[in-house]
Every structure is written in C-alpha cells, then in structure tokens.
Design a protein around this motif. Structure first.
Motif, PDB file in Angstrom:
ATOM      1  N   SER A  35      -3.573   6.435  -1.566  1.00  0.00           N
ATOM      2  CA  SER A  35      -4.640   6.645  -0.587  1.00  0.00           C
ATOM      3  C   SER A  35      -5.101   5.377   0.107  1.00  0.00           C
ATOM      4  CB  SER A  35      -5.830   7.321  -1.282  1.00  0.00           C
ATOM      5  OG  SER A  35      -6.175   6.619  -2.462  1.00  0.00           O
ATOM      6  N   LYS A  36      -4.333   4.293  -0.037  1.00  0.00           N
ATOM      7  CA  LYS A  36      -4.721   3.019   0.592  1.00  0.00           C
ATOM      8  C   LYS A  36      -4.945   3.213   2.096  1.00  0.00           C
ATOM      9  CE  LYS A  36       0.009   1.486   1.354  1.00  0.00           C
ATOM     10  NZ  LYS A  36       1.188   0.911   0.704  1.00  0.00           N
ATOM     11  N   MET A  37      -5.957   2.561   2.597  1.00  0.00           N
ATOM     12  CA  MET A  37      -6.325   2.597   4.018  1.00  0.00           C
ATOM     13  C   MET A  37      -6.788   3.969   4.513  1.00  0.00           C
ATOM     14  SD  MET A  37      -3.449  -0.030   5.470  1.00  0.00           S
ATOM     15  CE  MET A  37      -4.129  -0.257   7.109  1.00  0.00           C
ATOM     16  N   HIS A  38      -7.000   4.897   3.601  1.00  0.00           N
ATOM     17  CA  HIS A  38      -7.600   6.176   3.985  1.00  0.00           C
ATOM     18  C   HIS A  38      -8.956   6.301   3.278  1.00  0.00           C
ATOM     19  CE1 HIS A  38      -4.091   7.611   6.119  1.00  0.00           C
ATOM     20  NE2 HIS A  38      -3.334   7.211   5.116  1.00  0.00           N
ATOM     21  N   ARG A  42     -10.786  11.697   2.521  1.00  0.00           N
ATOM     22  CA  ARG A  42      -9.406  12.210   2.446  1.00  0.00           C
ATOM     23  C   ARG A  42      -8.973  12.377   0.989  1.00  0.00           C
ATOM     24  NH1 ARG A  42      -6.122  11.656   6.580  1.00  0.00           N
ATOM     25  NH2 ARG A  42      -5.187  13.497   5.627  1.00  0.00           N
ATOM     26  N   GLU A  56      -3.771   2.989  -5.505  1.00  0.00           N
ATOM     27  CA  GLU A  56      -4.288   2.055  -4.496  1.00  0.00           C
ATOM     28  C   GLU A  56      -3.564   0.735  -4.693  1.00  0.00           C
ATOM     29  OE1 GLU A  56      -6.702   1.985  -2.045  1.00  0.00           O
ATOM     30  OE2 GLU A  56      -7.139   4.136  -2.157  1.00  0.00           O
ATOM     31  N   GLU A  61     -10.397  -2.661  -2.313  1.00  0.00           N
ATOM     32  CA  GLU A  61     -10.488  -1.377  -1.607  1.00  0.00           C
ATOM     33  C   GLU A  61     -10.728  -0.229  -2.592  1.00  0.00           C
ATOM     34  OE1 GLU A  61      -7.151  -0.506   0.928  1.00  0.00           O
ATOM     35  OE2 GLU A  61      -7.857   1.528   1.321  1.00  0.00           O
ATOM     36  N   GLY A 213       2.367   8.187  -0.049  1.00  0.00           N
ATOM     37  CA  GLY A 213       1.192   7.974   0.791  1.00  0.00           C
ATOM     38  C   GLY A 213       1.246   8.786   2.066  1.00  0.00           C
ATOM     39  N   SER A 214       2.026   8.314   3.051  1.00  0.00           N
ATOM     40  CA  SER A 214       1.959   8.916   4.390  1.00  0.00           C
ATOM     41  C   SER A 214       2.358  10.392   4.431  1.00  0.00           C
ATOM     42  CB  SER A 214       2.796   8.088   5.373  1.00  0.00           C
ATOM     43  OG  SER A 214       4.049   7.781   4.842  1.00  0.00           O
ATOM     44  N   GLN A 219      -0.069   8.825   8.851  1.00  0.00           N
ATOM     45  CA  GLN A 219       0.166   7.402   9.102  1.00  0.00           C
ATOM     46  C   GLN A 219      -1.079   6.575   8.792  1.00  0.00           C
ATOM     47  OE1 GLN A 219       3.684   7.798   9.250  1.00  0.00           O
ATOM     48  NE2 GLN A 219       3.143   5.733   9.912  1.00  0.00           N
ATOM     49  N   ARG A 220      -0.848   5.330   8.330  1.00  0.00           N
ATOM     50  CA  ARG A 220      -1.966   4.403   8.121  1.00  0.00           C
ATOM     51  C   ARG A 220      -2.143   3.584   9.388  1.00  0.00           C
ATOM     52  NH1 ARG A 220       0.852   4.546   3.221  1.00  0.00           N
ATOM     53  NH2 ARG A 220       2.353   3.029   3.985  1.00  0.00           N
ATOM     54  N   HIS A 221      -3.419   3.282   9.700  1.00  0.00           N
ATOM     55  CA  HIS A 221      -3.643   2.505  10.932  1.00  0.00           C
ATOM     56  C   HIS A 221      -4.153   1.100  10.609  1.00  0.00           C
ATOM     57  CE1 HIS A 221      -2.780   5.993  13.283  1.00  0.00           C
ATOM     58  NE2 HIS A 221      -3.610   6.699  12.538  1.00  0.00           N
TER      59      HIS A 221
END
Ligand SMILES: *Cc1c(COP(=O)(O)O)cnc(C)c1O
Length: 221
Positions: A35-38, A42, A56, A61, A213-214, A219-221
């Motif tokens: 779930s990194k960057m989300h 989510r 993670e 984070e 992940g994705s 997608q991660r931004h």
C-alpha cells in the motif's frame, strides 16, 4: 463493492488458479497488499473486504498510516518490504509483524538488540540480491550461507524465509527458481517473490508470499 475489493477478488482468483495449476494449496500463498504511496482510506477498503496482510517499504510512511488501523483491526499483519536503516530498527520492530528486508550483518545485530529490548520478535526474511545488481539491496548469493548462519546462530533472529526483487530487465522465473532452491537448501519454509507483473509465475515456482501493489491499488503517483 469498492474498487479495492474488486481488484482484491481478481488477484486472489489468479493466485488460486496459478496455485492449482502447480498442484499447490492456494492457502499456502499469502497475498501481501503493498500500500506504499496510497492513503489509509485505500487500505481500509481492503480491510473492509476482509484482507489483513499489508506491506510498506518505508518505516515513516507506515508509521503515519498503520498504528490507528492496527488498533481497529487487531489481526492486521504488517510487513516491511523496503530497505531498513539501522537507526529505524527500533521503530520497525515496534510496528511491523514481519521484516522481509534483512540484508546485512549490522542490521541483523541491531534488530536482535531491539527485539530483546522491545520483547517483540517479528518474523524475518533475508533479502537476496539474486541478480547481483550493485545498486540493489540484498545479500549476494555467494554470501548467503554465512549470513544465514550469522542471523540464526550469532544473532538468534527468527529467520523464516528468503525474499528477492529480480532485475527489471531479466526473466523473473530464473530468479524465482533460484530463490526457492536456496530457501529449500537452508530449510527455510517461506519464499517472498512476485509483484504485480509476475506474481502468478512466482506462485508456480513456489512463492509463499507475493507482494502486490499496483494490481490492487492502481498506479502510484
Ligand atoms: C513496490 C513494491 C512491490 C509492489 O510492486 P507492484 O509492481 O506495484 O506490485 C513489491 N515489492 C517491493 C519490495 C516493492 O517495493
């Protein structure tokens, strides 16, 4: 149904198919939802859908998102999948249930000390740099025997398995097969390998943990 729940159903279905095709029990494969960057919302979608295992790659984070979720969902299991600096080992031992990225002696020693101090023993995976990439974390295959021995015998870490991230430009199956073989040789039952693009291949080759992940979160931004 949330978008997260829909993606979760799809990924779980594919894992099940890949496991059955390899005559493996699908329940022997743990899906680690990366779930990194989300945002926490989510993560919550998947929790509501019944999922409990998350990954993670950064301590800070994870500290921002997970303590509150862990109070709410007592059986949530959090994996650290990214590089760990020794000065973050104390926080990591407190927050994570599994540390997948043990990759050097100094970190092993620090984790052992922090585990004794916190009286908490997260399961550990040793990260192997199967592609021998200079910029990538992980123990080189040639150094694995002595590192496993040091983790187990000197530092008494609870080592349960091996983890790898294959080079982006190489056939991942070769790396997955190599990692599974090394784990078997050391009597380690768990093998963490496979991401969104290749987790079915990893399952066929013996992954007990896939890190996706994705394909779950977009997608991660
Ligand atoms: C980000 C990450 C993943 C997930 O990657 P996806 O391609 O989004 O599935 C898996 N493992 C590690 C170590 C990662 O950093």
């Amino acid at each position: 149904m949330s978008e997260g729940a829909r993606h979760l159903g799809e990924v779980k279905g594919r894992i099940e198919q890949a496991a059955r095709a390899a005559r493996r029990d699908p329940s022997d494969v743990t899906l680690v939802a990366v779930s990194k960057m989300h945002p926490a919302d989510r993560v919550r979608e998947l929790l509501v859908a019944g999922h409990r295992v998350f990954g993670e790659n950064r301590v800070q984070e994870a500290q921002e998102k997970f303590p509150a979720l862990k109070v709410e969902y007592r059986d949530l299991q959090l994996h650290l999948i990214g590089p760990l600096q020794t000065n973050k080992a104390r926080e990591a031992v407190t927050l994570f249930d599994v540390i997948q990225s043990v990759d050097r002696e100094k970190l092993a020693a620090t984790l052992a000390k922090e585990m004794a101090r916190a009286d908490r023993r997260p399961d550990c995976f040793i990260q192997v740099n199967t592609g021998e990439e200079p910029q990538k974390a992980g123990i080189l295959p040639n150094d694995l025997d002595s590192f496993v021995a040091a983790c187990r015998d000197t530092h008494k870490l609870p080592v349960v398995g091996l983890m790898c991230i294959p080079p982006v430009d190489e056939e991942p199956a070769l790396h997955f097969a190599l990692l599974a073989k090394m784990a078997a040789r050391h009597g380690l039952a768990k093998v963490s390998m496979g991401m969104s693009a290749d987790y079915e291949t990893a399952v066929r080759l013996g992954a007990t943990h896939v890190r996706v992940g994705s394909a779950l979160f977009g997608q991660r931004h």
